[in-house]
Design a protein around this motif. Structure first.
Motif, PDB file in Angstrom:
ATOM      1  N   SER A   1      -4.906   0.526  -1.821  1.00  0.00           N
ATOM      2  CA  SER A   1      -3.972   0.885  -2.888  1.00  0.00           C
ATOM      3  C   SER A   1      -4.248   2.304  -3.379  1.00  0.00           C
ATOM      4  N   GLN A   2      -3.187   3.037  -3.658  1.00  0.00           N
ATOM      5  CA  GLN A   2      -3.292   4.413  -4.149  1.00  0.00           C
ATOM      6  C   GLN A   2      -3.186   4.490  -5.670  1.00  0.00           C
ATOM      7  N   CYS A   3      -3.080   3.334  -6.324  1.00  0.00           N
ATOM      8  CA  CYS A   3      -3.002   3.288  -7.783  1.00  0.00           C
ATOM      9  C   CYS A   3      -3.869   2.122  -8.259  1.00  0.00           C
TER      10      CYS A   3
ATOM     11  N   ASP B   1       2.468   3.259 -10.918  1.00  0.00           N
ATOM     12  CA  ASP B   1       1.419   3.428 -11.921  1.00  0.00           C
ATOM     13  C   ASP B   1       0.427   2.274 -11.887  1.00  0.00           C
TER      14      ASP B   1
ATOM     15  N   ALA C   1       0.840  -1.204   0.000  1.00  0.00           N
ATOM     16  CA  ALA C   1       0.000   0.000   0.000  1.00  0.00           C
ATOM     17  C   ALA C   1       0.873   1.251   0.000  1.00  0.00           C
ATOM     18  N   ARG C   2       1.958   1.238   0.781  1.00  0.00           N
ATOM     19  CA  ARG C   2       2.876   2.391   0.775  1.00  0.00           C
ATOM     20  C   ARG C   2       3.554   2.549  -0.579  1.00  0.00           C
TER      21      ARG C   2
ATOM     22  N   SER D   1       2.391   1.722  -3.380  1.00  0.00           N
ATOM     23  CA  SER D   1       1.413   2.062  -4.421  1.00  0.00           C
ATOM     24  C   SER D   1       1.266   3.561  -4.628  1.00  0.00           C
ATOM     25  N   ASP D   2       1.689   4.375  -3.662  1.00  0.00           N
ATOM     26  CA  ASP D   2       1.542   5.822  -3.841  1.00  0.00           C
ATOM     27  C   ASP D   2       2.537   6.389  -4.842  1.00  0.00           C
ATOM     28  N   ARG D   3       3.528   5.604  -5.240  1.00  0.00           N
ATOM     29  CA  ARG D   3       4.488   6.066  -6.251  1.00  0.00           C
ATOM     30  C   ARG D   3       4.539   5.125  -7.457  1.00  0.00           C
TER      31      ARG D   3
END
Length: 66
Positions: free
Chosen positions: A50-52, A22, A15-16, A18-20
């Motif tokens: 997830s951030q992506c 694609d 999860a961490r 995923s912030d950087r």
């Protein structure tokens, strides 16, 4: 490329990361319960955190235990 070995749970580490990213690609083992038939616990949690975009890839049929 720099390798990093996180000292935390797979869900938190991915999860961490995923912030950087694609795209986050994980496999689906699906070992437990009804939800486990479709997703493993890590992929299920990453759907929420997830951030992506997330791609969950099922196992090949020959790799599924009968």
């Amino acid at each position: 490329m720099v390798e990093q070995v996180p000292d935390e749970s797979p869900v938190i580490a991915l999860a961490r990361a995923s912030d950087r990213a694609d795209l986050l690609v994980v496999g689906s083992r699906g070992l437990g319960g009804f939800l486990g038939l479709a997703l493993g616990s890590v992929s299920h949690h990453l759907l929420q955190f997830s951030q992506c975009p997330l791609a969950v890839i099922p196992p090949r049929p020959e790799n599924i235990a009968a």
